[in-house]
Design a protein around this motif. Structure first.
Motif, mmCIF file in Angstrom:
data_model
loop_
_atom_site.group_PDB
_atom_site.id
_atom_site.type_symbol
_atom_site.label_atom_id
_atom_site.label_comp_id
_atom_site.label_asym_id
_atom_site.label_seq_id
_atom_site.Cartn_x
_atom_site.Cartn_y
_atom_site.Cartn_z
ATOM 1 N N MET A 31 0.860 -1.178 0.000
ATOM 2 C CA MET A 31 0.000 0.000 0.000
ATOM 3 C C MET A 31 0.899 1.231 0.000
ATOM 4 O O MET A 31 1.940 1.247 0.650
ATOM 5 N N ARG A 43 6.230 1.329 5.568
ATOM 6 C CA ARG A 43 5.359 1.501 6.736
ATOM 7 C C ARG A 43 5.846 2.720 7.510
ATOM 8 O O ARG A 43 7.005 2.798 7.885
ATOM 9 N N TYR A 79 0.176 -2.906 7.635
ATOM 10 C CA TYR A 79 0.140 -1.524 7.168
ATOM 11 C C TYR A 79 0.183 -0.581 8.354
ATOM 12 O O TYR A 79 -0.159 -0.948 9.467
ATOM 13 N N GLY A 139 2.646 0.248 3.699
ATOM 14 C CA GLY A 139 3.126 -1.025 4.212
ATOM 15 C C GLY A 139 3.384 -1.978 3.083
ATOM 16 O O GLY A 139 2.883 -1.804 1.972
ATOM 17 N N CYS A 173 -2.526 -11.003 5.912
ATOM 18 C CA CYS A 173 -2.870 -9.631 6.296
ATOM 19 C C CYS A 173 -4.347 -9.528 6.500
ATOM 20 O O CYS A 173 -4.859 -8.656 7.087
#
Length: 188
Positions: free
Chosen positions: A119, A124, A168, A182, A188
């Motif tokens: 993402m 992160r 994340y 992240g 996840c």
């Protein structure tokens, strides 16, 4: 967004999505709705690779006070902003005369294999990142009031939501609105 079923590849793409009358909606220009006006800047396209800290995407979404249509523009640091296109006001049943909530964020979806994609820029954020550009970030969120004047959003009215802190991160920055990202991964 990375969406091979929509774009045909695994690259990161910019995109637009509308959800209007009766809950119908559509990505980009897949269905009738969005009116593309720029021949150079498209509502959707692959985002170019850029050196860390060198990519900045500025967008403006606002309702035209004469027509009621919702425009999206590419904000340029140098030169004139580029009007990409608009969603006609008739597409929307609840935002014909403005909105009172604005949402900004990111979403990832786990693949059938169980892998969650990165993402943001896959970094992160940490407390040490608050003043630099290591993580993806959203900043300078402005809203247009009923007099069509730009105003900074008030921090007291902002809500932050992270529904998976295993893969994340999300941090409220100082001058930034928020930092996020992240690497994703398994489970996840």
């Amino acid at each position: 967004m990375i969406n091979p079923s929509l774009f045909g590849d695994g690259r990161v793409w910019g995109y637009g999505y509308f959800k209007g009358a009766n809950g119908t909606g559509c990505y980009n220009t897949v269905c009738p709705g969005f009116v593309q006006v720029s021949k150079r800047d498209l509502i959707s396209g692959p985002l170019p690779e850029a050196p860390e800290g060198k990519r900045n995407i500025g967008s403006n979404f606002q309702q035209d006070k004469k027509t009621g249509n919702w425009w999206v523009s590419d904000i340029k640091n140098v030169g004139k902003d580029i009007h990409i296109g608009y969603w006609p006001k008739e597409l929307f049943d609840v935002i014909s005369d403005g909105v009172n909530i604005v949402g900004v964020g990111g979403v990832v979806k786990t693949s059938p294999s169980g892998q969650s994609p990165p993402m943001g820029n896959a970094h992160r954020p940490t407390e040490e990142d608050k003043d630099d550009m290591a993580s993806a970030r959203v900043r300078d969120l402005l809203v247009i009031d009923s007099s069509y004047k730009f105003k900074r959003s008030k921090r007291s009215k902002l809500e932050y939501l992270l529904d998976n802190d295993k893969c994340y991160g999300l941090i409220k920055g100082k001058e930034h609105l928020f930092l996020f990202g992240g690497k994703g991964g398994d489970s996840c």
